[in-house]
Enzyme design. Sequence first.
Site, PDB file in Angstrom:
ATOM      1  N   GLU A   1     -47.505-100.866  -6.156  1.00 25.11           N
ATOM      2  CA  GLU A   1     -47.972-100.683  -4.784  1.00 25.11           C
ATOM      3  C   GLU A   1     -49.397-101.192  -4.598  1.00 25.11           C
ATOM      4  O   GLU A   1     -49.746-101.727  -3.532  1.00 25.11           O
ATOM      5  CB  GLU A   1     -47.899 -99.199  -4.415  1.00 25.11           C
ATOM      6  CG  GLU A   1     -46.481 -98.659  -4.334  1.00 25.11           C
ATOM      7  CD  GLU A   1     -46.437 -97.152  -4.196  1.00 25.11           C
ATOM      8  OE1 GLU A   1     -45.681 -96.661  -3.343  1.00 25.11           O
ATOM      9  OE2 GLU A   1     -47.147 -96.460  -4.947  1.00 25.11           O
TER      10      GLU A   1
ATOM     11  N   ASP B   1     -46.792 -97.462   4.725  1.00 31.66           N
ATOM     12  CA  ASP B   1     -45.485 -97.269   4.088  1.00 31.66           C
ATOM     13  C   ASP B   1     -44.334 -97.428   5.071  1.00 31.66           C
ATOM     14  O   ASP B   1     -43.232 -97.828   4.690  1.00 31.66           O
ATOM     15  CB  ASP B   1     -45.412 -95.877   3.455  1.00 31.66           C
ATOM     16  CG  ASP B   1     -45.729 -95.893   1.970  1.00 31.66           C
ATOM     17  OD1 ASP B   1     -45.444 -96.899   1.314  1.00 31.66           O
ATOM     18  OD2 ASP B   1     -46.255 -94.887   1.467  1.00 31.66           O
TER      19      ASP B   1
ATOM     20  N   ASP C   1     -41.099 -81.275 -13.468  1.00 27.98           N
ATOM     21  CA  ASP C   1     -41.132 -82.479 -14.297  1.00 27.98           C
ATOM     22  C   ASP C   1     -39.765 -82.720 -14.919  1.00 27.98           C
ATOM     23  O   ASP C   1     -39.295 -81.908 -15.729  1.00 27.98           O
ATOM     24  CB  ASP C   1     -42.190 -82.327 -15.386  1.00 27.98           C
ATOM     25  CG  ASP C   1     -42.488 -83.628 -16.119  1.00 27.98           C
ATOM     26  OD1 ASP C   1     -41.552 -84.431 -16.316  1.00 27.98           O
ATOM     27  OD2 ASP C   1     -43.649 -83.832 -16.505  1.00 27.98           O
TER      28      ASP C   1
ATOM     29  N   GLY D   1     -41.950 -93.798 -11.540  1.00 26.43           N
ATOM     30  CA  GLY D   1     -42.113 -93.115 -12.813  1.00 26.43           C
ATOM     31  C   GLY D   1     -40.839 -92.650 -13.477  1.00 26.43           C
ATOM     32  O   GLY D   1     -40.585 -92.931 -14.658  1.00 26.43           O
ATOM     33  N   VAL D   2     -39.988 -91.937 -12.741  1.00 24.53           N
ATOM     34  CA  VAL D   2     -38.719 -91.462 -13.297  1.00 24.53           C
ATOM     35  C   VAL D   2     -37.727 -92.606 -13.423  1.00 24.53           C
ATOM     36  O   VAL D   2     -37.063 -92.773 -14.446  1.00 24.53           O
ATOM     37  CB  VAL D   2     -38.138 -90.330 -12.422  1.00 24.53           C
ATOM     38  CG1 VAL D   2     -36.763 -89.904 -12.929  1.00 24.53           C
ATOM     39  CG2 VAL D   2     -39.090 -89.132 -12.382  1.00 24.53           C
ATOM     40  N   GLY D   3     -37.628 -93.417 -12.380  1.00 23.44           N
ATOM     41  CA  GLY D   3     -36.666 -94.514 -12.379  1.00 23.44           C
ATOM     42  C   GLY D   3     -36.903 -95.526 -13.477  1.00 23.44           C
ATOM     43  O   GLY D   3     -35.959 -96.097 -14.041  1.00 23.44           O
TER      44      GLY D   3
ATOM     45  N   ASN E   1     -38.554 -94.878 -16.413  1.00 25.08           N
ATOM     46  CA  ASN E   1     -38.764 -94.330 -17.751  1.00 25.08           C
ATOM     47  C   ASN E   1     -37.802 -93.239 -18.192  1.00 25.08           C
ATOM     48  O   ASN E   1     -37.968 -92.706 -19.295  1.00 25.08           O
ATOM     49  CB  ASN E   1     -40.201 -93.771 -17.829  1.00 25.08           C
ATOM     50  CG  ASN E   1     -41.246 -94.831 -17.581  1.00 25.08           C
ATOM     51  OD1 ASN E   1     -41.404 -95.762 -18.365  1.00 25.08           O
ATOM     52  ND2 ASN E   1     -41.965 -94.708 -16.472  1.00 25.08           N
TER      53      ASN E   1
END
Length: 395
Positions: free
Chosen positions: A378, A149, A282, A327-329, A331
């Site tokens: 990834e 990374d 969450d 995930g957040v970005g 959805n």
Amino acid sequence: MTDATLLSFNAGSSSVKVGVFRIDANGPVKITRGTIDFHRDPLTFYLGEGADRIDFELEANPGDDLFKILSETFACLSSHVDIGRIAAVGHRVVHGGDWFAGPTLLDHSTIDGIEALTPFAPLHQPQSLGLIQAVRKIRPDLPQTASFDTAFHRTNAAVVRRFAIPRDMHDRGIKRYGFHGLSYKSIATELTRRAPEIATGKVVIAHLGSGASLCAIEGGKSRDTSMGFSTLDGIPMATRCGALDPGVLLHMLDAEQQTPAQLADMLYHRSGLLGVSGLSSDSRELLQSEEPEAREAIEVFTFRIAGEVARLATTLEGIDALVFTAGVGENQPRVRADVCAHLMWLGVDLDPAANAVNAAVISSPASRIAVLVVPTDEEQVIADEAHHVLGSELC
């Protein structure tokens, strides 16, 4: 070997994502993917996605040796994949320090080098090492590679990487490394494919998941990033604090007599969205909640993200596009809208309808800055890098 199969392992703090790839003339092509969920009781391996997903409940427990867990995972894979065709395994490794500037073949020397970096990433490095050693025990014949990374950020200038601390500390490795590099490489590659005019420009990418960071890229190269020495730095995350005044830590060590272990638990596991809200880590649950603490947690999260966008735009001396991913970005329309509301002064103007459906482009025609939603992959980067390292061995 024709029709060879390659596996990728993407170890996170609470799960391991497994990519299954077929090697063809153009490189790795994803066949399917799976996830080992360490938060599920019983321990569960999910194979496939959507309506085609199969859930395998494992006999192993989350705290068991990874050899046992991975042995069961290989057995589950064998019901849908010819594991005899597996020719190699690629791994995500969070920290490459100053030793690893790109993907590498894993041998005794490189594994020792990765292990030596464990003090720099005590939560993530042992998981990757455990997977590497488990694969060696299960299939000692398989070549393995590591993708780091930190490697993507090796293009950061010296002024970006340095803390204002004594020089000898910098020389001992106390510097800004940056993380989520495989995700940023994935986005940079995808931008080149779908929007080359943007890919060559000045772009800020917001990788917003359980772990979260931002990266400034120019011409596809990393110029700056929000995470620094550790995965705690930068913006608030699900349970991690983000940037924090070091004086707070001194106060807790001295006045409150906290131990280093207690501090680590607070910083990594009891802060961020969970810490501010006192309710959940969450963002989906917090967005649905009517509690003022939940609303405040989202406000702090989005405010800090917007502030980091502005800081990274300063590094780039301008900004042509803002990309949301992870995930957040990918959805959470409300999170994206709240971030962009703080950036209207930069000329950001969202298309509410496009944002509501997670469209690829969510900025309006009037926006001076393009705003995009681009899924990250990834596992594909890990597979591509393994293929690059091993070359003819996979043919």
